[in-house]
Design a protein around this motif. Sequence first.
Motif, mmCIF file in Angstrom:
data_model
loop_
_atom_site.group_PDB
_atom_site.id
_atom_site.type_symbol
_atom_site.label_atom_id
_atom_site.label_comp_id
_atom_site.label_asym_id
_atom_site.label_seq_id
_atom_site.Cartn_x
_atom_site.Cartn_y
_atom_site.Cartn_z
ATOM 1 N N GLY A 55 0.805 -1.217 0.000
ATOM 2 C CA GLY A 55 0.000 0.000 0.000
ATOM 3 C C GLY A 55 0.839 1.269 0.000
ATOM 4 O O GLY A 55 0.346 2.353 -0.298
ATOM 5 N N TYR A 56 2.111 1.143 0.339
ATOM 6 C CA TYR A 56 3.000 2.305 0.395
ATOM 7 C C TYR A 56 3.942 2.369 -0.798
ATOM 8 O O TYR A 56 4.970 3.032 -0.747
ATOM 9 C CB TYR A 56 3.813 2.258 1.695
ATOM 10 N N ARG A 57 3.607 1.708 -1.886
ATOM 11 C CA ARG A 57 4.446 1.733 -3.084
ATOM 12 C C ARG A 57 4.263 2.982 -3.950
ATOM 13 O O ARG A 57 5.077 3.242 -4.811
ATOM 14 C CB ARG A 57 4.141 0.515 -3.958
ATOM 15 N N GLY A 58 3.207 3.723 -3.735
ATOM 16 C CA GLY A 58 2.909 4.880 -4.582
ATOM 17 C C GLY A 58 3.961 5.969 -4.479
ATOM 18 O O GLY A 58 4.752 6.038 -3.533
ATOM 19 N N LYS A 59 3.968 6.855 -5.478
ATOM 20 C CA LYS A 59 4.963 7.932 -5.518
ATOM 21 C C LYS A 59 4.834 8.868 -4.327
ATOM 22 O O LYS A 59 5.826 9.302 -3.758
ATOM 23 C CB LYS A 59 4.815 8.730 -6.815
ATOM 24 N N GLY A 60 3.603 9.191 -3.941
ATOM 25 C CA GLY A 60 3.391 10.101 -2.815
ATOM 26 C C GLY A 60 3.908 9.532 -1.506
ATOM 27 O O GLY A 60 4.585 10.206 -0.726
ATOM 28 N N ALA A 61 3.588 8.268 -1.262
ATOM 29 C CA ALA A 61 4.034 7.619 -0.023
ATOM 30 C C ALA A 61 5.546 7.487 -0.004
ATOM 31 O O ALA A 61 6.188 7.739 1.030
ATOM 32 C CB ALA A 61 3.380 6.248 0.114
ATOM 33 N N MET A 62 6.134 7.112 -1.130
ATOM 34 C CA MET A 62 7.599 6.984 -1.202
ATOM 35 C C MET A 62 8.287 8.326 -0.990
ATOM 36 O O MET A 62 9.324 8.400 -0.336
ATOM 37 C CB MET A 62 8.031 6.401 -2.547
ATOM 38 N N ALA A 63 7.693 9.395 -1.515
ATOM 39 C CA ALA A 63 8.279 10.721 -1.330
ATOM 40 C C ALA A 63 8.286 11.107 0.150
ATOM 41 O O ALA A 63 9.276 11.651 0.657
ATOM 42 C CB ALA A 63 7.508 11.751 -2.155
ATOM 43 N N VAL A 64 7.202 10.805 0.851
ATOM 44 C CA VAL A 64 7.128 11.124 2.282
ATOM 45 C C VAL A 64 8.123 10.278 3.067
ATOM 46 O O VAL A 64 8.823 10.779 3.963
ATOM 47 C CB VAL A 64 5.688 10.906 2.810
ATOM 48 N N ILE A 65 8.212 8.990 2.739
ATOM 49 C CA ILE A 65 9.145 8.098 3.434
ATOM 50 C C ILE A 65 10.581 8.596 3.263
ATOM 51 O O ILE A 65 11.341 8.690 4.231
ATOM 52 C CB ILE A 65 8.994 6.652 2.905
ATOM 53 N N LEU A 66 10.945 8.921 2.037
ATOM 54 C CA LEU A 66 12.314 9.383 1.773
ATOM 55 C C LEU A 66 12.569 10.775 2.355
ATOM 56 O O LEU A 66 13.674 11.070 2.808
ATOM 57 C CB LEU A 66 12.584 9.367 0.263
ATOM 58 N N ALA A 67 11.539 11.635 2.374
ATOM 59 C CA ALA A 67 11.698 12.984 2.927
ATOM 60 C C ALA A 67 11.986 12.946 4.423
ATOM 61 O O ALA A 67 12.674 13.829 4.951
ATOM 62 C CB ALA A 67 10.438 13.808 2.658
#
Length: 102
Positions: free
Chosen positions: A11-23
Motif C-alpha cells: 500500500g506504500y508503493r505509490g509515488k506520494g508515499a515513497m516521497a514522504v518516506i524518503l523525505a
Amino acid sequence: RRSKHLCADAGYRGKGAMAVILAHGYIPHVVSRKSEAAQKKRDPKKKARRWVVEACHGWFNRFRKLLVRYEKLEHTFLALNHLAATIIALRKIELPVNIIYG
C-alpha cells in the motif's frame, strides 16, 4: 548515526508515499505478499517484519480496559499500558510454572 528503516506493505508503493518516506530520512523496505511468500519458501525460519505493529495492537486489544479506555487520567492509562506490556512479555517467556494464569 544509525539508518532508519521502514518495513511496509504494498500500500506504500505509490509515488506520494515513497516521497514522504524518503523525505523523513527512512530507507524503505516495501515488499509485496507474493515476493514475501517466495522468500518464506526459500527460508521458512524467516518471519515477516511488517506485521510487528499489527500483532502488538492485537495483543493490547485483548485488554478490554485499554481498548475502551475508561480511565480519565493520563498517568493511570499509561500505567495500565505498562502493566499490559509486562503481562504480554511474561506470557512470551517459557516457564515451567504459569505465573500469569495461576
